[in-house]
Enzyme design. Structure first.
Site, short mmCIF file in Angstrom:
data_model
loop_
_atom_site.label_atom_id
_atom_site.label_comp_id
_atom_site.label_asym_id
_atom_site.label_seq_id
_atom_site.Cartn_x
_atom_site.Cartn_y
_atom_site.Cartn_z
N GLU A 231 -0.47 4.77 -0.41
CA GLU A 231 -1.34 6.10 -0.64
C GLU A 231 -0.75 7.40 -0.59
O GLU A 231 0.18 7.32 0.35
CB GLU A 231 -2.32 6.25 0.39
N ASP B 278 -7.22 13.37 -24.85
CA ASP B 278 -7.43 11.95 -24.54
C ASP B 278 -6.61 10.75 -25.47
O ASP B 278 -7.44 10.45 -26.48
CB ASP B 278 -8.76 11.13 -24.13
N TYR C 220 0.81 -1.33 0.01
CA TYR C 220 -0.04 0.01 0.13
C TYR C 220 0.91 1.13 0.02
O TYR C 220 2.02 1.27 0.79
CB TYR C 220 -0.93 -0.10 1.27
N LYS D 114 -2.52 -0.09 -24.79
CA LYS D 114 -3.16 -0.08 -26.28
C LYS D 114 -1.70 0.10 -26.85
O LYS D 114 -0.98 -0.84 -26.99
CB LYS D 114 -4.03 0.89 -26.61
N ARG E 78 -2.13 -3.18 -18.33
CA ARG E 78 -3.45 -2.41 -18.11
C ARG E 78 -3.23 -1.11 -17.18
O ARG E 78 -2.65 -1.43 -15.93
CB ARG E 78 -4.45 -3.26 -17.48
N THR F 247 -4.22 5.46 -21.74
CA THR F 247 -4.23 4.10 -21.28
C THR F 247 -2.65 3.85 -21.70
O THR F 247 -1.96 4.54 -22.35
CB THR F 247 -4.99 3.15 -21.92
#
Ligand SMILES: *Cc1c(COP(=O)(O)O)cnc(C)c1O
Length: 422
Positions: free
Chosen positions: A53, A197, A51, A226, A232, A223
């Protein structure tokens, strides 16, 4: 036998089947690609357990000395790759990156302009069933009926009429170059922020075969899985003046802990994209799409806008007398994996559609070039011209499987993901 096969043979068997499917079929979904073995290894690394954060140097948990090094490396590589002033590597997907950007720079109810969804815009560019369309007032812009390219005069007219907070440029099914500089000029005139985008074309931008929006857009989202060929996930870039707002939009605005295993893999993918071979790959993706387009058009198949400038083609299936749904299913039966898509001013529903979207990024990652595209085009033409012919479909499927096996898949076989030599 792998650890997974012993621990959970049921899941392992499904993964094995998927691996075989990826090897034996021709992957032509324009948004898909093959990540390298190095990217997959990083994705499956022990950073899954951590973790973190917050951001490097400002975490809410202990034990993040290596997380900080990792995330900073990913940030530095992303900035270098795109020539950006600021990078946030935490968005877990393209949709979240867009949500973070809207949250950072617009208030619920504010006006945002985006491309009409049925003409190539993305779900997160104002669909009424998506958070974007529910929280913001989206004004869609369209393509010209004749040229089927973005009508920049209409973009300007709508921008001056509606005075949006943000203008979103970028698309998910648009085969032509996007003029980000023209969008930027309109945004400036209308007092709007320009967001680009580039989820689909990020690899082309990184490879220098599509103009970059980074110099002229306020915010750039993309992203990473692609054309960029990473894990991903997603990435957001912006001018230094917007850095704090964008970071807060991601965390704590829309996400909790970052997916450090994905960030590790993003760093690897950015490293791969910084190599000269990636430029050759991106150029080959575009050349392959151009050859595919030419072959299909020579067979009398109509393409939206009459061709392509990038990695994708939008076939008007009306020109062979069938729907997009029928075309997609016929090709799947022949081992060629695509997706149906609406075309501009489509007369069919979004479920059936009149279009078929074809992309070359994944095939190019397997080392295919112009000659291979001609063979692939011939199979597509055979199936589309006889979509009910079971004999044709079975014959093509057998030929496709044999052909496909000859092109190693990066990340699955021993192949390196470097497809092309310039
Ligand atoms: C793919 C895509 C997205 C969404 O990415 P996900 O990772 O599937 O959420 C957003 N915008 C555009 C233009 C896309 O093509």
């Amino acid at each position: 036998m792998s650890i997974l096969h012993r621990a959970d043979p049921e899941v392992a068997a499904i993964i094995d089947d998927e691996r075989t499917r990826q090897i034996e079929s021709l992957e032509m979904i324009a948004s898909e690609n093959y990540a390298s073995a190095a990217v997959l290894e990083a994705t499956g690394s022990v950073f899954t357990n951590k973790y973190a954060e917050g951001y490097p140097g400002k975490r809410y948990y202990a034990g993040n000395q290596h997380s900080d090094r990792l995330e900073q490396l990913a940030i530095d590589r992303a900035k270098q790759l795109f020539g950006a002033e600021h990078a946030n590597v935490q968005p877990t997907s393209g949709a979240e990156a867009n949500m973070a950007a809207y949250l950072a720079f617009a208030n619920p109810g504010d006006t945002i302009m985006g491309m009409e969804l049925s003409q190539g815009g993305h779900l997160t560019h104002g669909s009424p069933v998506n958070f974007s369309g529910r929280l913001y007032r989206f004004v869609p812009y369209t393509v010209d009926r004749e040229t089927e390219t973005i009508d920049m005069a209409e973009v300007r007219r709508l921008a001056l009429e509606h005075r949006p907070r943000i203008i979103v440029s970028g698309a998910t099914a648009y085969p032509r170059t996007i003029d980000f500089a023209a969008f930027a000029e309109i945004a400036r005139e209308a007092g709007a922020l320009l967001m680009a985008d580039i989820s689909h074309i990020a690899g082309l931008v990184a490879g220098g075969v599509h103009p970059s929006p980074v110099p002229c857009a306020d915010i750039v989202t993309t992203t990473t899985h692609k054309t960029l060929r990473g894990p991903r996930g997603a990435l957001a870039l912006c001018k230094a003046e917007h850095a704090e707002a964008l970071d807060r939009g991601v965390f704590p605005g829309t996400q909790g802990g970052p997916h450090l295993h994905s960030i590790a893999a993003k760093a690897v993918a950015f490293g791969e994209a910084l190599r000269p071979e990636f430029k050759a790959y991106a150029a080959q993706v575009v050349r392959n799409a151009a050859v595919l387009a030419e072959e299909l058009m020579r067979a009398g198949i109509r393409l939206v806008s009459g061709g392509t400038d990038n990695h994708l083609i939008l076939v008007d299936c009306n020109s062979v007398g069938i729907s997009g749904l029928k075309a997609q299913n016929a090709l799947q039966g022949a081992g060629i994996i695509t997706n149906r898509n609406t075309i501009p001013y489509d007369q069919r529903s979004a479920y059936v559609t009149s279009g078929l979207r074809l992309g070359t990024p994944a095939l190019t990652s397997r080392g295919m070039k112009e000659d291979e595209m001609r063979r692939v085009a011939a199979w597509i033409i055979r199936v589309l011209k006889d979509p009910d012919g079971e004999g044709v479909r079975d014959a093509v499927r057998a030929e496709v499987a044999e052909f496909a096996r000859a092109y190693p898949v990066p990340g699955i076989t021993d192949a390196e993901p470097v497809a092309a030599t310039a």
